[in-house]
Design a protein around this motif. Structure first.
Motif, PDB file in Angstrom:
ATOM      1  N   GLY A 132       0.830  -1.195   0.000  1.00 33.91           N
ATOM      2  CA  GLY A 132       0.000   0.000   0.000  1.00 33.91           C
ATOM      3  C   GLY A 132       0.863   1.242   0.000  1.00 33.91           C
ATOM      4  O   GLY A 132       1.951   1.257   0.594  1.00 33.91           O
ATOM      5  N   VAL A 133       0.391   2.295  -0.663  1.00 33.44           N
ATOM      6  CA  VAL A 133       1.183   3.515  -0.837  1.00 33.44           C
ATOM      7  C   VAL A 133       0.332   4.733  -0.515  1.00 33.44           C
ATOM      8  O   VAL A 133      -0.833   4.818  -0.915  1.00 33.44           O
ATOM      9  CB  VAL A 133       1.707   3.627  -2.284  1.00 33.44           C
ATOM     10  N   SER A 134       0.927   5.687   0.210  1.00 33.08           N
ATOM     11  CA  SER A 134       0.270   6.960   0.496  1.00 33.08           C
ATOM     12  C   SER A 134       1.203   8.096   0.100  1.00 33.08           C
ATOM     13  O   SER A 134       2.306   8.220   0.646  1.00 33.08           O
ATOM     14  CB  SER A 134      -0.078   7.072   1.989  1.00 33.08           C
ATOM     15  N   VAL A 135       0.771   8.911  -0.885  1.00 33.67           N
ATOM     16  CA  VAL A 135       1.553  10.054  -1.347  1.00 33.67           C
ATOM     17  C   VAL A 135       0.596  11.212  -1.633  1.00 33.67           C
ATOM     18  O   VAL A 135      -0.623  11.031  -1.645  1.00 33.67           O
ATOM     19  CB  VAL A 135       2.347   9.723  -2.642  1.00 33.67           C
ATOM     20  N   TYR A 136       1.170  12.377  -1.900  1.00 32.00           N
ATOM     21  CA  TYR A 136       0.354  13.468  -2.420  1.00 32.00           C
ATOM     22  C   TYR A 136       0.180  13.219  -3.917  1.00 32.00           C
ATOM     23  O   TYR A 136       1.156  12.987  -4.638  1.00 32.00           O
ATOM     24  CB  TYR A 136       1.008  14.823  -2.177  1.00 32.00           C
ATOM     25  N   PRO A 137      -1.052  13.256  -4.431  1.00 31.28           N
ATOM     26  CA  PRO A 137      -1.288  12.832  -5.814  1.00 31.28           C
ATOM     27  C   PRO A 137      -0.783  13.821  -6.846  1.00 31.28           C
ATOM     28  O   PRO A 137      -0.722  15.024  -6.621  1.00 31.28           O
ATOM     29  CB  PRO A 137      -2.811  12.712  -5.875  1.00 31.28           C
ATOM     30  N   THR A 138      -0.450  13.268  -8.003  1.00 34.31           N
ATOM     31  CA  THR A 138      -0.138  14.063  -9.195  1.00 34.31           C
ATOM     32  C   THR A 138      -1.077  13.597 -10.312  1.00 34.31           C
ATOM     33  O   THR A 138      -1.872  12.669 -10.130  1.00 34.31           O
ATOM     34  CB  THR A 138       1.318  13.849  -9.640  1.00 34.31           C
ATOM     35  N   ALA A 139      -0.953  14.217 -11.469  1.00 34.74           N
ATOM     36  CA  ALA A 139      -1.820  13.850 -12.588  1.00 34.74           C
ATOM     37  C   ALA A 139      -1.653  12.393 -12.984  1.00 34.74           C
ATOM     38  O   ALA A 139      -2.603  11.751 -13.452  1.00 34.74           O
ATOM     39  CB  ALA A 139      -1.532  14.764 -13.785  1.00 34.74           C
ATOM     40  N   ASP A 140      -0.451  11.842 -12.792  1.00 33.86           N
ATOM     41  CA  ASP A 140      -0.160  10.486 -13.251  1.00 33.86           C
ATOM     42  C   ASP A 140       0.146   9.509 -12.123  1.00 33.86           C
ATOM     43  O   ASP A 140       0.503   8.355 -12.382  1.00 33.86           O
ATOM     44  CB  ASP A 140       1.034  10.505 -14.208  1.00 33.86           C
ATOM     45  N   SER A 141       0.042   9.935 -10.873  1.00 36.22           N
ATOM     46  CA  SER A 141       0.517   9.100  -9.766  1.00 36.22           C
ATOM     47  C   SER A 141      -0.216   7.776  -9.672  1.00 36.22           C
ATOM     48  O   SER A 141       0.397   6.727  -9.393  1.00 36.22           O
ATOM     49  CB  SER A 141       0.401   9.858  -8.439  1.00 36.22           C
ATOM     50  N   THR A 142      -1.525   7.777  -9.904  1.00 37.84           N
ATOM     51  CA  THR A 142      -2.288   6.534  -9.787  1.00 37.84           C
ATOM     52  C   THR A 142      -1.798   5.504 -10.793  1.00 37.84           C
ATOM     53  O   THR A 142      -1.522   4.343 -10.447  1.00 37.84           O
ATOM     54  CB  THR A 142      -3.790   6.804  -9.980  1.00 37.84           C
ATOM     55  N   ALA A 143      -1.668   5.899 -12.051  1.00 34.83           N
ATOM     56  CA  ALA A 143      -1.211   4.971 -13.084  1.00 34.83           C
ATOM     57  C   ALA A 143       0.224   4.520 -12.834  1.00 34.83           C
ATOM     58  O   ALA A 143       0.560   3.340 -13.000  1.00 34.83           O
ATOM     59  CB  ALA A 143      -1.324   5.628 -14.457  1.00 34.83           C
ATOM     60  N   ILE A 144       1.084   5.444 -12.424  1.00 36.44           N
ATOM     61  CA  ILE A 144       2.495   5.113 -12.199  1.00 36.44           C
ATOM     62  C   ILE A 144       2.642   4.104 -11.065  1.00 36.44           C
ATOM     63  O   ILE A 144       3.366   3.105 -11.185  1.00 36.44           O
ATOM     64  CB  ILE A 144       3.300   6.397 -11.897  1.00 36.44           C
ATOM     65  N   LEU A 145       1.955   4.341  -9.950  1.00 40.19           N
ATOM     66  CA  LEU A 145       2.110   3.479  -8.789  1.00 40.19           C
ATOM     67  C   LEU A 145       1.437   2.126  -8.997  1.00 40.19           C
ATOM     68  O   LEU A 145       1.929   1.104  -8.523  1.00 40.19           O
ATOM     69  CB  LEU A 145       1.577   4.182  -7.543  1.00 40.19           C
ATOM     70  N   ARG A 146       0.333   2.104  -9.714  1.00 45.52           N
ATOM     71  CA  ARG A 146      -0.303   0.832 -10.026  1.00 45.52           C
ATOM     72  C   ARG A 146       0.596  -0.001 -10.931  1.00 45.52           C
ATOM     73  O   ARG A 146       0.778  -1.211 -10.717  1.00 45.52           O
ATOM     74  CB  ARG A 146      -1.657   1.067 -10.712  1.00 45.52           C
ATOM     75  N   ALA A 147       1.179   0.637 -11.935  1.00 47.80           N
ATOM     76  CA  ALA A 147       2.077  -0.083 -12.842  1.00 47.80           C
ATOM     77  C   ALA A 147       3.316  -0.593 -12.117  1.00 47.80           C
ATOM     78  O   ALA A 147       3.876  -1.639 -12.479  1.00 47.80           O
ATOM     79  CB  ALA A 147       2.482   0.828 -14.000  1.00 47.80           C
TER      80      ALA A 147
END
Length: 347
Positions: free
Chosen positions: A193-208
């Protein structure tokens, strides 16, 4: 509706009496949030030090009682005291036992998880958070891997949880976190599990990269309070990121910390919980921990036991209506339950 009925539990217990902490007792302990430690426990004490969030810099202990867990910060001035009680410990107030349980060994920050802060510093200036004042370390990938390996060697490791401040830019932090997740995914067959401040691409990057669950913290759903306590951050952007994260990670895998005790009204909490739940996000109602490093910058009030019980009950009802269940979470705060009164687990 939950009401505080703790009079019976405040009566002295027999030393070896089996007892499971009740929701009312846990709410009372969380409402204070700290305890002093009897000197006799010194050798066997199992403390952990927080490196993220409002409680950063402070040490605490975990107590397990039946199927419930509570985390209490160590504070010599606290009205609560943790004392030996046979082969367990008791939490007492004015010589009366509030709860009884056993100390739990944290692996990294909490029991059963390697919960690691990657960047212990932040360029943002949220008024409830001491991290920008502490200037902590930035862990490289090798350091994080070594910490997880040590936690695994200690036994009972069930999940890897990663959080981070923003040492440079949010984009740089997401890239740093993704590199850590990729390496951990290659080495460990555990949920991440990951907790960060989001960016436009953070969801896709972290899932990948291999993350299984994600947490973007709203901190508060009151726009006026948010603007005052989180200057430089964007609540609409966080909400957009949460909505997009549910599409990628799925329901029951996206979470958000929602701080209680910074001036918000219960009606706003109810509406905010409903808004997040409608998106498919599980909110985590987090009682505020006042930091001395932020004295004079923000007015905080630790929520009462009665308020915690009321809000937790309301949150459970809301989650049920939207088909969400915190018990399905595998990483971060929801399976730990130590800091919060957690719906379905505690109430």
């Amino acid at each position: 509706m939950y009401e505080l009925t703790i009079v019976k539990s405040l009566q002295p217990r027999q030393r070896h009496e089996e007892h499971t902490m009740t929701p009312e007792e846990k709410a009372y302990l969380i409402s204070i949030g700290s305890a002093s430690i009897d000197e006799a426990l010194g050798v066997g004490l199992l403390p952990t030090t927080a490196t993220a969030g409002p409680g950063a810099g402070g040490s605490s202990v975990f107590i397990r009682s039946g199927n419930r867990r509570v985390r209490l910060s160590i504070n010599p001035a606290s009205p609560l005291r943790i004392v030996p009680d046979g082969d367990a410990v008791a939490v007492i107030h004015n010589k009366k036992t509030i709860a009884r349980g056993r100390l739990e060994r944290p692996l990294c920050h909490c029991p059963e998880q390697a919960y690691i802060t990657v960047s212990e510093r932040c360029v943002f200036d949220c008024k409830f958070c001491p991290v920008p004042k502490l200037g902590g370390a930035i862990k490289d990938t090798e350091t994080v891997v070594r910490m997880v390996e040590e936690a695994a060697a200690a036994g009972s490791l069930s999940a890897i949880s990663l959080t981070s401040g923003v040492a440079g830019s949010p984009e740089q932090e997401v890239d740093r976190m993704a590199a850590v997740v990729r390496e951990l995914r290659a080495r460990f067959d555990l949920p991440i599990g990951v907790s960060v401040y989001p960016t436009a691409d953070s969801t896709a990057i972290l899932r990948a990269a291999g993350a299984d669950e994600i947490k973007y913290n709203v901190e508060t759903m009151d726009p006026t309070i948010f603007a005052r306590v989180c200057p430089g951050l964007s609540l609409p952007s966080i909400l957009d990121a949460l909505e997009g994260a549910v599409e990628v990670f799925g329901r029951n895998a996206v979470f958000s910390n929602f701080i209680i005790g910074i001036g918000e009204e219960d009606e706003m909490v109810r509406d905010g919980v409903a808004y997040l739940a409608k998106l498919g996000v599980i909110p985590i109602l987090r009682p505020i921990s006042a930091s001395p490093l932020r004295a004079g910058e923000i007015a905080v009030e630790r929520p009462s036991a009665e308020r915690l019980l009321h809000l937790a009950g309301m949150t459970r009802e809301t989650l049920e209506r939207h088909g969400l269940d915190p018990r399905r979470a595998r990483t971060m705060c929801l399976p730990c339950t130590g800091c919060d009164l957690t719906p379905f687990w505690d109430v």
